[in-house]
Design an enzyme around this catalytic site. Sequence first.
Site, PDB file in Angstrom:
ATOM      1  N   LYS A   1     -18.716  20.165   6.478  1.00  0.00           N
ATOM      2  CA  LYS A   1     -17.548  20.131   5.570  1.00  0.00           C
ATOM      3  C   LYS A   1     -17.915  19.511   4.224  1.00  0.00           C
ATOM      4  O   LYS A   1     -18.742  18.594   4.162  1.00  0.00           O
ATOM      5  CB  LYS A   1     -16.409  19.304   6.196  1.00  0.00           C
TER       6      LYS A   1
ATOM      7  N   ASP B   1     -19.741  19.924  15.410  1.00  0.00           N
ATOM      8  CA  ASP B   1     -18.916  19.768  14.205  1.00  0.00           C
ATOM      9  C   ASP B   1     -19.284  18.488  13.470  1.00  0.00           C
ATOM     10  O   ASP B   1     -19.029  17.388  13.951  1.00  0.00           O
ATOM     11  CB  ASP B   1     -17.434  19.725  14.604  1.00  0.00           C
TER      12      ASP B   1
ATOM     13  N   HIS C   1     -12.929  19.728   3.389  1.00  0.00           N
ATOM     14  CA  HIS C   1     -12.554  18.669   4.330  1.00  0.00           C
ATOM     15  C   HIS C   1     -11.081  18.251   4.222  1.00  0.00           C
ATOM     16  O   HIS C   1     -10.416  18.028   5.221  1.00  0.00           O
ATOM     17  CB  HIS C   1     -13.477  17.465   4.142  1.00  0.00           C
TER      18      HIS C   1
ATOM     19  N   TYR D   1     -19.842  12.213   7.185  1.00  0.00           N
ATOM     20  CA  TYR D   1     -20.232  11.513   8.427  1.00  0.00           C
ATOM     21  C   TYR D   1     -21.640  10.909   8.319  1.00  0.00           C
ATOM     22  O   TYR D   1     -22.033  10.119   9.169  1.00  0.00           O
ATOM     23  CB  TYR D   1     -20.195  12.444   9.645  1.00  0.00           C
TER      24      TYR D   1
END
Length: 274
Positions: free
Chosen positions: A75, A45, A108, A50
């Site tokens: 996301k 994930d 998200h 990120y």
Amino acid sequence: MPAPTITLNDGNVMPQLGLGVWQSPPDITAEVVRTAIAAGYRSIDTAAIYRNEAAVGEGVRASGVAREELFVTTKLWNDEQGYDAALRGFEASLKRLGMDYVDLYLIHWPAPGQGRYLETWRALLRLREDGRARSVGVSNFMPEHLRRIVGETGEAPALNQVELHPRFQQTDLRAEHASLGVATESWSPLGQGTLLEDPAVRQVAEKHGKTAAQAIIRWHLDQGLIVIPKSVNETRIRANFEVFDFALDEDDLRAFAGLDSPTGRIGPDPVSFG
Ligand code: A2P
């Protein structure tokens, strides 16, 4: 032993236990992902925000496990909400991952202040139609946001990934999910590590000869939740996957139930975030 699976409302099948890579530094994430896949994980994930999608793709390719045996989630970040922007954001993620599809694509945050999550959801439905995202879902949606997208499009997200751990069990939201046929996925399942010293958790863990992290992950699995603990450490990555050889009993579940708190949220409040 492979992780158990959950069948989503679109018929696709997802591992119930995967690796989360939030706060996994980009420069080590390829190795972290490769290590997790070697340990048996088949679900990873990540998210655009990120900044480690490229490393996730690299780790997947280095694993030697065929792409179709893996389940990759990413996301859409808040600054790419809107129909066209979401389609562009998706293409950029796919390019960074070095993949031609993702298994699951999520909005998200609802970012209700922007007022664009409905048109963003329509873009995700288009991506699913095109086969570029095999399943589509949301993250951090509250009942009112879920009801709105389902009411307007007739399409329920495959899942809603939300902050969920023994101190913040999201009982009302899970009831809403059950009535809409939406699976629940827990982010920060270990409470970002803060639950690992909790005396009640430790007592349950010791009783089973397991670590606190293993007891908590087992709790998520027993609740029917999809769970994605994060670790960058090989020993802990492996240990977090050794949760298929024990079960919690009624006493354990009561102990966990007692940890739930209305003030247990650690992360942002979806009403005002984004
Ligand atoms: P690390 O990456 O150094 O292992 P959450 O998934 O709830 O966000 O929790 C992640 C946090 O918990 C990270 O700080 C991670 O650190 C730590 N963590 C993950 N697994 C374990 C474990 N088995 N034992 C102790 N700490 C863990």
